[in-house]
Design a protein around this motif. Structure first.
Motif, mmCIF file in Angstrom:
data_model
loop_
_atom_site.group_PDB
_atom_site.id
_atom_site.type_symbol
_atom_site.label_atom_id
_atom_site.label_comp_id
_atom_site.label_asym_id
_atom_site.label_seq_id
_atom_site.Cartn_x
_atom_site.Cartn_y
_atom_site.Cartn_z
ATOM 1 N N UNK A 1 1.032 -1.126 -0.016
ATOM 2 C CA UNK A 1 0.011 -0.058 0.140
ATOM 3 C C UNK A 1 1.082 1.215 0.077
ATOM 4 N N UNK A 2 0.312 2.430 -0.792
ATOM 5 C CA UNK A 2 1.264 3.491 -0.817
ATOM 6 C C UNK A 2 0.143 4.605 -0.760
ATOM 7 N N UNK A 3 0.589 5.654 0.087
ATOM 8 C CA UNK A 3 -0.411 6.877 0.138
ATOM 9 C C UNK A 3 -0.100 7.681 -0.925
ATOM 10 N N UNK A 4 -1.267 8.125 -1.535
ATOM 11 C CA UNK A 4 -1.159 8.920 -3.012
ATOM 12 C C UNK A 4 -0.699 10.292 -2.616
ATOM 13 N N UNK A 5 0.242 10.896 -3.314
ATOM 14 C CA UNK A 5 0.639 12.252 -3.500
ATOM 15 C C UNK A 5 0.980 12.595 -1.921
ATOM 16 N N UNK A 6 1.803 11.849 -1.368
ATOM 17 C CA UNK A 6 2.139 12.080 0.240
ATOM 18 C C UNK A 6 3.184 13.221 0.239
ATOM 19 N N UNK A 7 3.998 13.275 -0.957
ATOM 20 C CA UNK A 7 5.183 14.171 -0.775
ATOM 21 C C UNK A 7 4.451 15.538 -0.733
ATOM 22 N N UNK B 1 -11.739 -0.788 2.834
ATOM 23 C CA UNK B 1 -10.508 0.071 3.511
ATOM 24 C C UNK B 1 -10.235 1.257 2.401
ATOM 25 N N UNK B 2 -10.134 0.840 1.204
ATOM 26 C CA UNK B 2 -9.874 2.119 0.407
ATOM 27 C C UNK B 2 -11.047 3.075 0.311
ATOM 28 N N UNK B 3 -12.234 2.746 0.383
ATOM 29 C CA UNK B 3 -13.423 3.549 0.674
ATOM 30 C C UNK B 3 -13.144 4.665 2.104
ATOM 31 N N UNK C 1 -6.525 20.660 8.271
ATOM 32 C CA UNK C 1 -7.187 19.317 7.927
ATOM 33 C C UNK C 1 -7.009 19.145 6.337
ATOM 34 N N UNK C 2 -7.207 17.842 6.248
ATOM 35 C CA UNK C 2 -6.873 17.291 4.540
ATOM 36 C C UNK C 2 -7.563 15.891 4.449
ATOM 37 N N UNK C 3 -7.584 15.400 3.412
ATOM 38 C CA UNK C 3 -8.022 14.167 3.122
ATOM 39 C C UNK C 3 -6.659 13.515 2.118
ATOM 40 N N UNK C 4 -6.709 12.411 2.027
ATOM 41 C CA UNK C 4 -5.947 11.523 1.079
ATOM 42 C C UNK C 4 -6.519 10.158 0.601
ATOM 43 N N UNK C 5 -5.783 9.684 -0.373
ATOM 44 C CA UNK C 5 -5.914 8.301 -0.724
ATOM 45 C C UNK C 5 -5.114 7.347 -0.846
ATOM 46 N N UNK C 6 -5.370 5.918 -1.044
ATOM 47 C CA UNK C 6 -4.130 5.023 -1.059
ATOM 48 C C UNK C 6 -4.520 4.224 -2.265
ATOM 49 N N UNK C 7 -3.159 3.596 -2.660
ATOM 50 C CA UNK C 7 -3.187 2.638 -3.799
ATOM 51 C C UNK C 7 -2.462 1.297 -3.405
ATOM 52 N N UNK C 8 -3.243 0.359 -3.882
ATOM 53 C CA UNK C 8 -2.685 -0.935 -3.472
ATOM 54 C C UNK C 8 -2.392 -2.061 -4.599
ATOM 55 N N UNK D 1 0.273 9.480 8.904
ATOM 56 C CA UNK D 1 0.667 8.126 8.888
ATOM 57 C C UNK D 1 0.302 7.402 9.850
ATOM 58 N N UNK D 2 -0.118 8.046 11.393
ATOM 59 C CA UNK D 2 -0.362 7.353 12.422
ATOM 60 C C UNK D 2 -2.027 7.089 12.179
ATOM 61 N N UNK D 3 -2.688 7.950 11.290
ATOM 62 C CA UNK D 3 -3.890 7.608 11.441
ATOM 63 C C UNK D 3 -4.237 6.639 10.252
ATOM 64 N N UNK D 4 -3.667 6.400 9.499
ATOM 65 C CA UNK D 4 -3.636 5.400 8.686
ATOM 66 C C UNK D 4 -3.341 3.941 9.096
ATOM 67 N N UNK D 5 -2.257 4.109 10.030
ATOM 68 C CA UNK D 5 -1.985 2.839 10.901
ATOM 69 C C UNK D 5 -3.248 2.283 11.674
ATOM 70 N N UNK D 6 -3.797 3.446 12.314
ATOM 71 C CA UNK D 6 -4.749 3.112 13.019
ATOM 72 C C UNK D 6 -6.177 2.253 12.233
ATOM 73 N N UNK D 7 -6.169 2.929 10.917
ATOM 74 C CA UNK D 7 -7.527 2.482 10.216
ATOM 75 C C UNK D 7 -6.944 0.977 9.538
#
Length: 452
Positions: free
Chosen positions: A322-328, A388-390, A403-410, A343-349
């Motif tokens: 799994x890789x968080x999209x546009x993380x840079x 999980x992606x949703x 505050x922001x949102x992000x997505x993930x590619x797998x 990253x911490x929130x993603x780990x909790x999810x």
């Protein structure tokens, strides 16, 4: 020892027999600080050597699963103390048991006596990873919630802290550790069905080795066996003379009692602190400090074992990269502290969605994560990943006023591993699928083809 011509010729051709042990299973067997074989099986090994015309040589390993893998891969000829299980019979032959150890459960002292496994309910119980006892108990009691631990010490600490309701295991090991570390707030709460029956296990592609092993078992004298049992399974305390304490005897019995009580409490506290520190250190070396997930070092050790287990048992293994999209870009806009919170929130999810005992979550590096999951079919895993992606897409990250949102590619694959496949093959396949998910517009999952 009387050998047939075929058995003697076999040993002459072999020139030596290599055996493996559990390097951390006192009092039965272990490797001491000088790298020497210690414990009950060391005494038996010396006896077996006296009966054999060829050298009996220890092949050092780092863990019990490593020892089992060594004999399965034919790097090792024998396991001196092994329990017969259905999966092991695929590549091992077993002698009759020559050591039978009662199975017990350890709980806190206030816990009521355990009379039956049926009364344990749905609380989590510890069981040591890689042991035949664990395999058999999972089959006998599939409804029990087992948590695999790396060692009995780790399991006892988790019982003390309340993370586990109890620890399953053999009475020899658990009783030894309770006495060795002077643990007074835990007890052996009950006898369990299914004793640990330990045999010599030998590679089954050389059946003459099993015949020779059986002859060695039959040569064990009951007096020798009793002597070994008494030495290792009885309570032992070895201390050096304390001449300063002896000089204080004249001060009276009350003073002596006070000094002894103080010393006992101090040693017990220090032993417990040392044990906890060692367990914490081992756990910390396997964990990512930011997210609390396992790190890449742990993955390097775990993935080969998962491949071997799933190939042997013919069950599916999932590896999802799994890789968080546009993380840079997120880091550049909001700063690294916000990125860390993301990253911490993603780990909790991840932990909320993949919480089965056979799910392993790893921070692979940077914004890349890995899920290993054993026993889930591809169709079911696809649904889990999509859910999980949703969930990731609709969760907001907030830190202070930002505050922001992000997505993930797998990129993921699910298959029954084939013999000879390596971790590099699996990671490469997942990486190709992840690249395709990015090329498809991100925020999605692509399943890789089965590893060739």
């Amino acid at each position: 020892m009387a050998l047939t011509d075929a058995q003697r010729q076999y040993l002459q051709t072999k020139q030596k027999l290599r055996y493996c042990i559990d390097p951390a299973w006192p009092p039965f067997e272990s490797i001491d600080t000088q790298g020497r074989h210690s414990g009950m099986s060391a005494d038996y090994a010396r006896f077996f050597q006296s009966q054999l015309p060829v050298p009996l040589e220890l092949l050092p390993t780092t863990s019990w699963p490593d020892s089992v893998a060594a004999v399965e891969q034919r790097r090792c000829d024998l396991l001196l103390l092994a329990m017969e299980t259905p999966s092991r019979k695929k590549y091992l032959n077993f002698t009759r048991p020559y050591l039978v150890i009662p199975s017990v459960i350890v709980t806190k002292t206030e816990h009521r006596r355990v009379k039956s496994v049926a009364e344990l309910g749905d609380a989590p119980y510890g069981i040591r990873r890689g042991f035949g006892f664990a395999e058999l108990y999972r089959q006998l009691h599939p409804t029990l919630k087992f948590v695999e631990v790396q060692s009995y010490e780790e399991g006892l600490l988790m019982v003390q802290s309340g993370q586990l309701a109890g620890m399953f295991g053999n009475m020899g090991s658990l009783g030894y550790l309770l006495q060795q570390y002077k643990i007074t707030n835990l007890k052996i709460a009950g006898r369990l069905p299914g004793d640990s029956e330990l045999s010599i296990a030998s590679r089954n592609d050389e059946p003459l080795l099993n015949e020779i092993s059986q002859l060695l078992i039959e040569r064990i004298d009951p007096a020798l066996q009793q002597q070994i049992n008494n030495q290792w399974l009885s309570v032992r305390m070895e201390t050096e003379p304390d001449y300063q304490l002896l000089a204080l005897v004249s001060l009276g019995a009350v003073l002596i009692l006070a000094v002894l009580t103080w010393a006992y409490l101090k040693v017990r506290r220090l032993n417990r602190q040392l044990l906890q520190a060692n367990v914490r250190l081992a756990q910390q070396s396997q964990r990512d400090s930011l997210t609390g997930l396992y790190n890449r070092k742990f993955l390097d050790e775990k993935l080969p074992a998962c491949l071997s287990l799933c190939q042997r048992e013919q069950i599916p293994l999932t590896l999802a990269l799994m890789d968080l999209d546009h993380f840079k870009q997120l880091n550049d806009v909001h700063g690294h502290l916000f990125g860390d919170e993301c990253l911490r929130q993603f780990a909790r999810l991840l932990q909320q969605h993949f919480e089965r005992p056979t799910d392993v979550l790893v921070r692979f590096g940077g914004e890349e994560f890995i899920l290993l999951s054993v026993g889930v079919e591809a169709s079911a895993m696809q649904q889990l990943l999509q859910q999980f992606i949703q969930d990731v897409e609709f969760k907001s990250v907030q830190l202070g006023a930002q505050q922001s949102q992000y997505t993930v590619s797998i990129g993921w694959l699910c298959a029954i591993p084939q013999r000879g496949q390596t971790t590099a093959h699996w990671l490469a396949q997942a990486d190709v699928a992840l690249y395709q998910a990015k090329a498809n517009g991100r925020n999605g999952a692509v399943q890789a083809q089965a590893v060739a």
